[in-house]
Design a protein around this motif. Structure first.
Motif, short mmCIF file in Angstrom:
data_model
loop_
_atom_site.label_atom_id
_atom_site.label_comp_id
_atom_site.label_asym_id
_atom_site.label_seq_id
_atom_site.Cartn_x
_atom_site.Cartn_y
_atom_site.Cartn_z
N THR A 1 -16.89 -14.61 15.04
CA THR A 1 -16.77 -13.21 14.64
C THR A 1 -16.10 -12.45 15.79
O THR A 1 -15.75 -13.04 16.80
CB THR A 1 -18.14 -12.60 14.33
OG1 THR A 1 -18.92 -12.51 15.53
CG2 THR A 1 -18.91 -13.45 13.32
N ARG A 2 -15.93 -11.15 15.62
CA ARG A 2 -15.24 -10.37 16.65
C ARG A 2 -16.02 -10.32 17.97
O ARG A 2 -15.44 -10.30 19.03
CB ARG A 2 -15.01 -8.95 16.15
CG ARG A 2 -13.98 -8.83 15.04
CD ARG A 2 -12.57 -8.82 15.59
NE ARG A 2 -11.61 -8.51 14.54
CZ ARG A 2 -10.67 -9.31 14.12
NH1 ARG A 2 -10.56 -10.53 14.64
NH2 ARG A 2 -9.83 -8.94 13.18
N LYS A 3 -17.36 -10.28 17.89
CA LYS A 3 -18.15 -10.09 19.10
C LYS A 3 -18.80 -11.36 19.62
O LYS A 3 -19.07 -11.48 20.81
CB LYS A 3 -19.25 -9.03 18.84
CG LYS A 3 -18.73 -7.62 18.79
CD LYS A 3 -19.85 -6.62 18.54
CE LYS A 3 -20.83 -6.51 19.70
NZ LYS A 3 -21.82 -5.44 19.47
N LYS A 4 -19.09 -12.30 18.75
CA LYS A 4 -19.81 -13.49 19.21
C LYS A 4 -19.52 -14.66 18.29
O LYS A 4 -19.03 -14.50 17.17
CB LYS A 4 -21.32 -13.21 19.27
CG LYS A 4 -21.94 -12.96 17.91
CD LYS A 4 -23.36 -12.44 18.01
CE LYS A 4 -24.32 -13.40 18.68
NZ LYS A 4 -25.70 -12.92 18.64
N GLY B 1 -19.51 -13.89 6.16
CA GLY B 1 -18.73 -12.85 5.52
C GLY B 1 -17.73 -12.22 6.48
O GLY B 1 -16.55 -12.02 6.13
N VAL B 2 -18.17 -11.92 7.70
CA VAL B 2 -17.27 -11.35 8.72
C VAL B 2 -16.17 -12.35 9.05
O VAL B 2 -15.00 -11.99 9.18
CB VAL B 2 -18.07 -10.94 9.98
CG1 VAL B 2 -17.13 -10.56 11.12
CG2 VAL B 2 -19.01 -9.78 9.65
N ASN B 3 -16.54 -13.62 9.21
CA ASN B 3 -15.56 -14.66 9.52
C ASN B 3 -14.50 -14.78 8.42
O ASN B 3 -13.30 -14.89 8.70
CB ASN B 3 -16.28 -16.00 9.72
CG ASN B 3 -15.33 -17.15 9.93
OD1 ASN B 3 -14.93 -17.82 8.97
ND2 ASN B 3 -14.93 -17.40 11.16
N MET B 4 -14.94 -14.74 7.17
CA MET B 4 -14.00 -14.86 6.06
C MET B 4 -13.10 -13.63 5.96
O MET B 4 -11.92 -13.72 5.61
CB MET B 4 -14.74 -15.10 4.75
CG MET B 4 -15.44 -16.44 4.69
SD MET B 4 -16.09 -16.83 3.04
CE MET B 4 -14.59 -17.21 2.16
#
Length: 340
Positions: free
Chosen positions: A126-129, A169-172
């Motif tokens: 993800t963007r942060k971790k 979900g964030v990754n996709m």
């Protein structure tokens, strides 16, 4: 990496109470800083959990204790060193996970072509971790989220059902596989009384949505998250707000689904549109619906099992990744419910 386990020292022949000892030698002193933790707190954590004593000198560790505990401690130390070597953070949760169940090796890769595996481990970026499922049930669940258009995650609190779903979900979304993220929960406690609470509708329902906000803040920078919510790229809404919508090209999560009625569950499931993925999470032991009202989660589980492209993944207390006491609390309640 080359970690040497030096020969263990056996107790003297007169069978005195001297403990066994095993020495481990690690090749990179710099990584031992991360392995030991601040003020050696990681070593103290392992000592307390396994009943061993760990001493270090240079790049060697001496582990004292009973044979089984020594072997487990050596396994945990080697696994944590591997994490440090790969540049991963070592948290108390990582230590507990290694102590309780071990990291394990991923022998099968998901059929999806996304870049999930790094260095032989399943990871969600993800963007942060970077999020790493720890248990076998969690790994199977994450694979199912990528491989199926509709996935159910069912089990007790603290097993990562919602957290992992939001991470996927964030990754996709980052990878361009969906255009938006929609997160929902039933606002059961408020019921028909939402209108009597102070504030606008968002302020009325936000307390029930807070766990979803918390997960998103772990994965996206604050300013970016705020902008995405303003632009409706990310939506967090009560289940009742889903009626009449068609959710296309979206990653959709329904959390606390055990508190959805049968009609609400049917309504939600039929919102699935082209290019979307849907995840339903819930805990069958925490139904807050009024007496006599059946849970839509149990109904969906009964009706949809066996249908292709729909997966059901189950978790137990062994998959709890919160404080270790949470697993013991869940086990105690389960045992009481079963009359053990």
């Amino acid at each position: 990496m080359s970690i040497r386990a030096l020969s263990p020292t056996a107790p003297p022949s007169d069978q005195t109470a001297e403990p066994l000892e095993t020495r481990l030698e690690f090749p990179d002193n710099r990584l031992l800083i991360d392995l030991f933790g601040e003020f050696n707190r990681n070593l103290a954590h392992i000592e307390s959990a396994l009943g061993v004593q760990i001493m270090h000198q240079g790049n060697q560790l001496a582990v004292f204790g009973e044979a089984g505990a020594i072997a487990k401690a050596a396994e945990v130390l080697q696994a944590l060193y591997t994490r440090a070597e790969a540049g991963r953070e070592i948290t108390p949760g990582d230590i507990d996970a290694e102590i309780r169940m071990g990291g394990g090796d991923d022998k099968e890769r998901p059929t999806d072509q996304m870049e999930l595996f790094q260095g032989g481990r399943l990871e969600i970026k993800t963007r942060k971790k970077t999020v790493e499922p720890r248990t076998e049930a969690q790994k199977g669940y994450v694979k199912a989220l990528y491989e199926n258009e509709l996935a159910f995650g069912i089990g007790p609190a603290g097993t990562g059902k919602t957290y992992l779903a939001v991470a996927v979900g964030v990754n996709m979304f980052i990878g361009g596989h969906v255009d938006k993220i929609i997160l929902s929960r039933p606002a059961v406690e408020a019921g028909e009384r939402l209108g009597f609470l102070p504030g606008d509708m968002k302020e009325k329902v936000d307390p029930y949505m807070q766990p979803l906000y918390d997960a998103l803040h772990d994965f996206l920078p604050g300013k970016q998250l705020g902008r995405m919510m303003e632009e409706k790229v990310i939506e967090i809404a009560p289940l009742a707000f889903m009626r009449g919508r068609t959710l296309s090209n979206a990653f959709v999560v329904l959390d606390e689904a055990q508190n959805a009625t049968q009609m609400q569950m049917k309504m939600f499931l039929t919102r699935l549109g082209e290019g979307s993925r849907m995840v339903i999470t819930g805990d069958r032991t925490q139904v807050d619906l009024p007496r006599g009202v059946s849970s839509g989660l149990a109904d969906a589980e009964r009706l949809l099992k066996g249908i292709g492209r729909i997966s059901f993944n189950y978790f137990t207390s062994k998959d709890v990744v919160r404080h270790p006491l949470v697993a013991k609390i869940i086990e105690a309640y389960d045992a009481d419910a079963e009359g053990i």
